[in-house]
Design a protein around this motif. Structure first.
Motif: not given
Length: 429
Positions: A58-67
């Motif tokens: 299951e994919v959660t795409d945070y774009g350019t957010d910092l993980i």
């Protein structure tokens, strides 16, 4: 088994950025991904490669957010939640005016439960996934803290605060009660789920020789536990400790003489240390915890961050409620400002290290939390690096990832926290 694949920029530590050139110890992968399953981080790498390797995730795409790793608050007083930002006192007056009356209220189990729930709601909203807290002298406050954390699946540390002098009757225990109740609570909570018990004398001025000796003996029996206390927070406190312990070489010796020193000791504040104390703390591998918002709010002084460069273990903390914020972002900003005043400006990588892996190492949990690394527990904070208009306009002109991150450290708050994962479970907004 459900696998979650988080896409975004990832903060990756390969070493301690205080130990040398920070560029050799930390990177930002602008095309990163983190794979999570069964409460653990399974893999960290490049997003396209991990998507191809795990097409069913299951994919959660945070774009350019910092993980980044969830924040680790290494020194807090959760019972002081309701009195945070109380006006106008130095340490001893502050304790007598605000802290002690509020802490007495947590002898009521229902009130203790209310405050514990409120505290964890506030800190997790700010991206903190692990805390190390002083409770009160009442066992009910310890039970409430651990139950609330257990219900959330959090890794936390804490213990009954022991005091048998220089405190109100409603908070004082005895040497025997401190030993017996601490031992019972330790047996009840330590090592259960993700909970760790901490033997907790408040500080030597509020404990008799008999109580310090009893707690030192108990720590000898339960050496798998941490031991936390305060040291050298204010100059008046240092002088008070010397008056109360005239035979002690220094403040540290008021603990050392009773066995309350060792590699699993965690000393809060440590602003006014003497050379012998610094050398001894480094020798045994004990940890110091920097509490910058508290140190400025209560007027304690300026911590010397060069100690981290000299090889001492240093963590970071809010010191709720002497500290004026529940946010580790605000705490990092204050640490930067104090570093500037001390002539030791810190890079954003070093600030993030202190709030994550540095604090985790101070709590002897660096192999479990505080880093995005395969095998670590999946405690994760995702930061929106353009969360407000003020931050966004600076972010738009950033030259490189570190310049893009720094405005969020300096101006960010809970609005910057896009998501929080605790033990691999995404928390409700």
């Amino acid at each position: 088994m459900t696998r979650h694949l988080l896409l975004g920029q990832t903060l990756l530590f390969t070493g301690n950025p205080f130990a040398g050139d920070w560029q050799d110890s930390v990177t930002i992968d602008t095309n990163g991904a983190v794979l999570v399953a069964q409460g653990k981080i399974i893999d960290v790498g490049e997003r396209d490669a991990l998507r191809a390797a795990h097409p069913d995730a299951e994919v959660t795409d945070y774009g350019t957010d910092l993980i980044c790793p969830g924040f680790v608050d290494a020194h807090a007083h959760y019972p002081q939640t309701a009195i945070i930002a109380s006006w106008g006192k130095r340490l001893i007056d502050w304790l007598n005016t605000y802290t002690f009356p509020e802490e007495m209220r947590l002898a009521d189990p229902e009130y203790a439960e209310e405050i514990a729930d409120r505290y964890f709601d506030l800190v997790t909203a700010a991206g903190t996934t692990t805390t190390c807290s002083y409770c009160t002298s009442a066992p009910t406050s310890v039970d409430a803290y651990f139950r609330a954390a257990q219900a959330r699946g959090m890794r936390v540390y804490g213990g009954k605060t022991c005091m048998d002098r220089n405190a109100p009757d409603g908070l004082r225990d005895t040497a025997k009660r401190a030993y017996d109740e601490t031992k019972t609570l330790c047996d009840r909570w330590h090592g259960h789920d993700r909970l760790g018990y901490v033997i907790t004398p408040r500080f030597s001025p509020t404990s008799t020789i008999e109580q310090l000796d009893a707690l030192g003996s108990l720590w000898g029996e339960r050496s798998d536990c941490l031991m936390q206390t305060h040291i050298s927070e204010q100059v008046e406190e240092v002088a008070w400790a010397k008056d109360l312990f005239p035979e002690a070489r220094d403040y540290l010796d008021t603990y050392e003489a009773f066995g309350l020193i060792g590699s699993r000791a965690v000393y809060g504040h440590a602003i006014h240390l003497e050379p012998r104390e610094i050398d001894r703390i480094k020798e045994v591998g004990a940890a110091l915890v920097h509490c910058p918002t508290s140190n400025t709010f209560i007027g304690s002084g300026l911590f010397d961050m060069s100690l981290a460069r000299r090889g001492l273990v240093v963590g970071l903390a809010t010191d709720t409620g002497g500290g004026s914020s529940f946010s580790m972002l605000r705490t990092m900003a204050a640490a930067y400002e104090i570093g500037q005043l001390r002539g030791t400006a810190m890079h954003p990588s070093q600030l993030l290290w202190l709030a994550t892996q540095g604090s985790a190492q101070a709590l002897h949990a660096g192999d479990q939390i505080g880093a995005l690394k395969a095998g670590h527990e999946a405690d994760i904070c995702v930061l929106d690096l353009a969360s407000t208009s003020a931050i966004a306009q600076r972010h738009a002109h950033a030259d490189g990832p570190w310049e893009a991150i720094f405005p969020t450290i300096m101006m960010g708050d809970d609005r910057a926290v896009r998501d929080v994962w605790i033990g691999g479970v995404r928390q409700a907004a």
